[in-house]
Structures are given as C-alpha cells and as structure tokens.
Write a protein that holds these residues in place. Structure first.
Motif, mmCIF file in Angstrom:
data_model
loop_
_atom_site.group_PDB
_atom_site.id
_atom_site.type_symbol
_atom_site.label_atom_id
_atom_site.label_comp_id
_atom_site.label_asym_id
_atom_site.label_seq_id
_atom_site.Cartn_x
_atom_site.Cartn_y
_atom_site.Cartn_z
ATOM 1 N N GLY A 286 0.799 -1.222 0.000
ATOM 2 C CA GLY A 286 0.000 0.000 0.000
ATOM 3 C C GLY A 286 0.832 1.271 0.000
ATOM 4 N N TRP A 287 2.090 1.184 -0.401
ATOM 5 C CA TRP A 287 2.929 2.380 -0.553
ATOM 6 C C TRP A 287 2.793 2.823 -2.011
ATOM 7 C CZ3 TRP A 287 7.061 -1.287 1.716
ATOM 8 C CH2 TRP A 287 6.839 -1.435 3.084
ATOM 9 N N ALA A 288 2.014 3.851 -2.241
ATOM 10 C CA ALA A 288 1.583 4.151 -3.610
ATOM 11 C C ALA A 288 2.709 4.674 -4.500
ATOM 12 C CB ALA A 288 0.435 5.162 -3.574
ATOM 13 N N THR A 289 3.657 5.391 -3.927
ATOM 14 C CA THR A 289 4.682 6.010 -4.775
ATOM 15 C C THR A 289 6.078 5.558 -4.344
ATOM 16 O OG1 THR A 289 4.800 7.944 -3.341
ATOM 17 C CG2 THR A 289 3.259 8.072 -5.203
ATOM 18 N N VAL A 290 7.035 5.736 -5.255
ATOM 19 C CA VAL A 290 8.399 5.266 -5.006
ATOM 20 C C VAL A 290 9.004 5.972 -3.793
ATOM 21 C CG1 VAL A 290 10.733 5.151 -5.987
ATOM 22 C CG2 VAL A 290 8.745 4.608 -7.420
ATOM 23 N N ASP A 291 8.777 7.270 -3.662
ATOM 24 C CA ASP A 291 9.386 7.984 -2.528
ATOM 25 C C ASP A 291 8.824 7.492 -1.197
ATOM 26 O OD1 ASP A 291 7.015 9.436 -3.514
ATOM 27 O OD2 ASP A 291 7.409 10.819 -1.873
ATOM 28 N N VAL A 292 7.527 7.167 -1.175
ATOM 29 C CA VAL A 292 6.947 6.641 0.067
ATOM 30 C C VAL A 292 7.540 5.264 0.372
ATOM 31 C CG1 VAL A 292 4.812 5.787 1.122
ATOM 32 C CG2 VAL A 292 4.824 7.986 -0.089
ATOM 33 N N ALA A 293 7.668 4.426 -0.657
ATOM 34 C CA ALA A 293 8.194 3.070 -0.438
ATOM 35 C C ALA A 293 9.649 3.113 0.033
ATOM 36 C CB ALA A 293 8.057 2.244 -1.721
ATOM 37 N N ILE A 294 10.478 3.937 -0.617
ATOM 38 C CA ILE A 294 11.898 3.966 -0.243
ATOM 39 C C ILE A 294 12.080 4.672 1.111
ATOM 40 C CG2 ILE A 294 12.660 6.135 -1.357
ATOM 41 C CD1 ILE A 294 14.536 2.789 -1.579
ATOM 42 N N GLY A 295 11.059 5.389 1.531
ATOM 43 C CA GLY A 295 11.090 6.031 2.840
ATOM 44 C C GLY A 295 10.856 5.065 3.994
ATOM 45 N N GLN A 296 10.455 3.835 3.704
ATOM 46 C CA GLN A 296 10.291 2.828 4.758
ATOM 47 C C GLN A 296 11.675 2.276 5.088
ATOM 48 O OE1 GLN A 296 7.011 2.502 5.669
ATOM 49 N NE2 GLN A 296 6.624 3.973 4.010
ATOM 50 N N PRO A 297 12.106 2.343 6.342
ATOM 51 C CA PRO A 297 13.473 1.917 6.661
ATOM 52 C C PRO A 297 13.798 0.502 6.178
ATOM 53 C CG PRO A 297 12.477 3.045 8.538
ATOM 54 C CD PRO A 297 11.402 2.911 7.501
ATOM 55 N N ALA A 298 12.855 -0.434 6.311
ATOM 56 C CA ALA A 298 13.150 -1.818 5.903
ATOM 57 C C ALA A 298 13.351 -1.887 4.381
ATOM 58 C CB ALA A 298 12.027 -2.743 6.338
ATOM 59 N N MET A 299 12.586 -1.104 3.651
ATOM 60 C CA MET A 299 12.725 -1.087 2.192
ATOM 61 C C MET A 299 14.062 -0.462 1.798
ATOM 62 S SD MET A 299 11.467 -1.786 -0.783
ATOM 63 C CE MET A 299 9.671 -1.870 -0.984
ATOM 64 N N GLN A 300 14.400 0.628 2.439
ATOM 65 C CA GLN A 300 15.667 1.317 2.149
ATOM 66 C C GLN A 300 16.848 0.362 2.356
ATOM 67 O OE1 GLN A 300 17.778 4.422 1.265
ATOM 68 N NE2 GLN A 300 16.503 5.514 2.639
ATOM 69 N N ARG A 301 16.804 -0.394 3.471
ATOM 70 C CA ARG A 301 17.894 -1.348 3.760
ATOM 71 C C ARG A 301 17.936 -2.451 2.709
ATOM 72 N NH1 ARG A 301 16.502 -0.405 9.193
ATOM 73 N NH2 ARG A 301 15.001 -2.112 9.138
ATOM 74 N N PHE A 302 16.764 -2.939 2.323
ATOM 75 C CA PHE A 302 16.694 -4.015 1.332
ATOM 76 C C PHE A 302 17.269 -3.544 -0.012
ATOM 77 C CE2 PHE A 302 13.651 -5.492 -2.119
ATOM 78 C CZ PHE A 302 14.401 -6.600 -2.475
ATOM 79 N N ILE A 303 16.837 -2.411 -0.502
ATOM 80 C CA ILE A 303 17.297 -1.945 -1.824
ATOM 81 C C ILE A 303 18.798 -1.654 -1.788
ATOM 82 C CG2 ILE A 303 17.046 -0.147 -3.593
ATOM 83 C CD1 ILE A 303 14.657 -2.019 -3.546
#
Ligand code: CS2
Length: 462
Positions: A286-303
């Motif tokens: 449910g993170w609609a945009t790329v900036d919102v998704a990459i703003g999630q700490p777990a996502m940032q670490r994964f990428i």
C-alpha cells in the motif's frame, strides 16, 4: 504566447519556423518528451541548424496529438525535486502524427528526403511484434519506400530499456524486411542503415491533472500536456549514424556496442532492477509512490543491500561511479515526483528478465548468493495474487497477465512452499533456463511463504 511567459521560464532560442523534421520519432510519450526532445532542444539552442526538428508519431492513441497540435507541438518540461520546480518550454517537436489514422502518412514521413534518423521509445513488449501497425512494421514500411525511391539510408535508433536495444531492433526490422520485401530490401537496409545501441536514463512519471493545473498557473497559460521529470538525465550512445546526427550536448558517445553494454548493464540492473524490486512490494504493502516506499526503513535497507551486495559485483567492464548507489537512492526519494509504483509495475514479464534474472544468472554462475535478488523476484510473484494487504484488488497490467495468474493459482494448490516456488519458476517466457533451478527455488520458497503469511514489512524486516 511564448513572449508573455514569466521570465524564469526557459524557452526555445532557435527559429522553429526554419526547422525541418530530420528525426521521426515513434512513441511520442512522456519519456521521449523529457529526454530525446530535450537533448535535441539543447542541440538546436546550441546552433545544430535547421535539419534537426522532430516529427513525433503516436502508434496507438490520438490524445498526445490532440493536446499538442493546438499548441504547435510546444509543451512544458517541469523538472522537480525537493527544492522546487523549473519550467522550460521545449520547441524541438514540430508535429504529432497518429499512425492508425493514416499509416501511409507515417511511412511517407520516414521516406521523406529530410529524414535522417528514425528513433523509438515504444516499450519493451513492442519489440516482439511484427504485426501490421507495430513499430517494426511501420519502420519497415517506411524503409521500403526509401528503397524503391532511391533515397539514402537512415539511422534506426532504439531508446528503450532493453539490453543491446539496437541489435534487438535490427533483428526485428531485418527479419520483417526480408519477409515483406525479400532479399533486396533486407540487403539494402543491412548495407546502409545503422542501429546504434543506447542507454537512456531519466525518471519521468505520468503527467497528472494536478501537474497540468499547477504548471498552467505558473505559466499563466494553459498547457494541455506538460511533462514532469527529475533533474537527472543521462544518455550513452553508440556513435554510428548513417546520415549524420545533431551534436547533442552532454551525450556520452562511445565507439562500440560493447562500450554501451557496460552502461546498459549498470542502468538496467541498478536503476530499473531496483525499481522493479521496490514497486511490487510497494503495491502490495500500500505504498503508492516510489518515494513513500523507499522512505520505509526496511525497504531502504533491502534496496541498498540488493544493489551493494548482489548487483554491483556483476557490473564488469565499467568503473561504477562511486556515488551511483547513493545518488540513485536519492533519486528514488525525490518527494516531488509522486512516481506511482503501479505505473512501474506494468509489464513485469517484459522487464524482470533483463532487470533481475540476468543478474541472478551471473551470480549463480559465480557461485554467489542471490538472497536479495530472490526477495525482489518473490515480490513480483507475490504481487500476481492481485490484491494488496488492505484487501483492495488491483489489475495485473501485463501482456502475459492471464497466463501468469493461472500459473500463480496452480502454484497455490501445491502442498509445500518449495513445490509452489518451483512451479512458479517454470513460467518459461520469464524464467527460461532457470526453470526449477534448485538454488533459486530454495531462495524463493521461504520468502514467498513469509510474504503471504506475515506480509511485506515483516518479511523485509527479517
Ligand atoms: C521504470 C523506468 O517504468 C519503469 O519500468 O523503471 O521507466 C525508469 O523510470 C526509467 O528507465 C529511468 O531511466
């Protein structure tokens, strides 16, 4: 109205009235209007001369033409980031044609004596089609006219996100030319036309009505179809042009396909690979945009881990610019683009092979780990279920959607996580020789299971 625009708005410094369309571009979408048209506008500003205007062609819809024709092809480019927005009116596009309304008009444009380059941004899936009306067929129809009329050869320039895009285009064009026009047409194209490979990079989200309203207010004039992009731009080009080219400022011209290939791998595996790794999980969470998704700490670490540990080691033949990854994460975090995950999620079957699976193959051949890559792939496969974690359904927008979702349902009927993962890797158009590959299956199975049992956040966190 150009003279009446606010002084801060950059506008064409060249005489548009004198321009001839030396470039015919198939696929008059937002990407082209924020990339090739901008480089060409820069070249014209720098005095490239009247030979290099652009005739834009839409292969399906008339909406771009309907928007641009009343404004004589002029449109606004809005470069946006956290610091604000810079507006510039682009003047390099002289006309907009709609192929289905009259395919002969497009063929005649390609066959015009002024035409020297036919360029394409038609998306990955278009290269597989040779049907009448396809990009390949349109090119061949125009080249056939040039051939019979004794006109000179041209450059066919693919600007799509495919490895060796020029070679892919030349294979399709030559095969269809042989089928439709025999050896004579095939040999004429092969001997004289060129198909440079290229790497293109700029993030260009779809324009929204909010963009139109905001940009119109800033201009003090209505623009029916502005384009919005990030400030970053890049272009690497194999410098083999059959009939000349504009001196595009800032383009990195290289001598061989091999030189482009190294840049292409960097772009496809880092930028596009990270996009695809992020967006399917983003849609499901449910993170609609790329900036919102990459703003999630777990996502940032994964990428970051995906790029650093598993993608960068596969980038050979090129010194990866030291800040490339950091800069890329900043580009994704751009708060002003609102680049929708669902837009990037389109056509996964056409994108996953070159963005993620090519890297997987290199890693497996080197006996190296594929944990993060498997997470990215599991994200895509999990997304095929068609509903997010709030229970909202979404459409899987993909030319192979029906077959992919059937494969997904068959997998769900199997008893073990391993059997499910293994069945999914047997989707041949995407996985090819990786079908049933034990290390891939072993890495996918627990991630797929965790995504469906615990969700995106918990799986990324673990
Ligand atoms: C994106 C690309 O939509 C997508 O699949 O990954 O369009 C991406 O934004 C560009 O290639 C960036 O250069």
């Amino acid at each position: 109205m150009l003279a009446a625009l606010p002084p801060a708005v950059q506008r064409p410094g060249f005489d548009r009235g004198a321009l001839k369309p030396g470039i015919v571009h198939l696929g008059l979408g937002a990407f082209m209007r924020a990339h090739l048209a901008v480089y060409t506008d820069d070249a014209l500003d720098a005095g490239a001369g009247p030979a290099w205007g652009i005739s834009g062609v839409s292969l399906r819809q008339c909406d771009t033409r309907d928007a641009l024709a009343p404004q004589q092809g002029l449109y606004t480019l809005a470069l946006r980031d956290g610091d604000g927005e810079r507006l510039r009116v682009i003047g390099s596009v002289l006309e907009a044609l709609v192929a289905p309304e009259d395919p002969n008009v497009v063929a005649e444009r390609i066959a015009h004596a002024d035409t020297r380059i036919v360029s394409l941004t038609v998306t990955e899936k278009a290269y597989a089609s040779q049907a009448p009306g396809s990009a390949t067929a349109t090119v061949v129809q125009g080249l056939a006219l040039r051939h019979v009329r004794g006109l000179g050869p041209v450059t066919l320039l693919s600007l799509d996100n495919l490895p060796a895009n020029g070679r892919v285009l030349s294979r399709g064009v030559l095969a269809l030319a042989e089928r439709l026009g025999g050896a004579a047409l095939h040999d004429w194209i092969a001997a004289g036309c060129t198909f440079p490979c290229s790497m293109v990079d700029r993030i260009v989200p779809r324009t929204t009505d909010a963009d139109r309203d905001r940009i119109g207010a800033a201009l003090g004039a209505h623009d029916a179809w502005p384009v919005v992009a990030e400030p970053y731009i890049d272009w690497v080009l194999e410098d083999c042009f059959a009939a000349g080219r504009p001196d595009w400022p800032g383009v990195r011209c290289v001598a061989t396909q091999g030189d482009v290939a190294a840049w292409e791998r960097l772009k496809l595996r880092m930028v596009n690979g990270a996009h695809s790794a992020l967006v399917y999980l983003g849609v499901v969470a449910g993170w609609a945009t790329v900036d919102v998704a990459i703003g999630q700490p777990a996502m940032q670490r994964f990428i970051a881990a995906l790029l650093r540990d598993e993608v960068e080691p596969t980038l050979t033949g090129l010194a990866v610019p030291p800040d490339f990854r950091t800069r890329l994460l900043q580009r994704f975090a751009n708060p002003a683009l609102a680049h929708r995950c669902a837009q990037i999620a389109m056509d996964g079957s056409q994108k996953i092979p070159q963005r993620l699976l090519a890297t997987v193959r290199d890693r497996l051949a080197a006996g190296a780990s594929i944990e993060q890559l498997a997470m990215a792939l599991a994200g895509w496969l999990h997304f095929l279920r068609g509903h997010d974690e709030a229970g909202e359904s979404y459409a899987v927008d993909d030319p192979l959607a029906a077959a992919l979702q059937a494969q997904w349902r068959q997998a769900q009927a199997l008893a073990s996580a391993t059997a499910r993962a293994e069945h999914l890797t047997r989707f041949a158009p995407v996985f090819g020789d990786l079908a049933g590959e034990p290390r891939l299956v072993a890495a996918l199975a627990p991630r797929l299971q965790s995504l469906s049992e615990r969700g995106v956040v918990a799986t990324l966190g673990a």
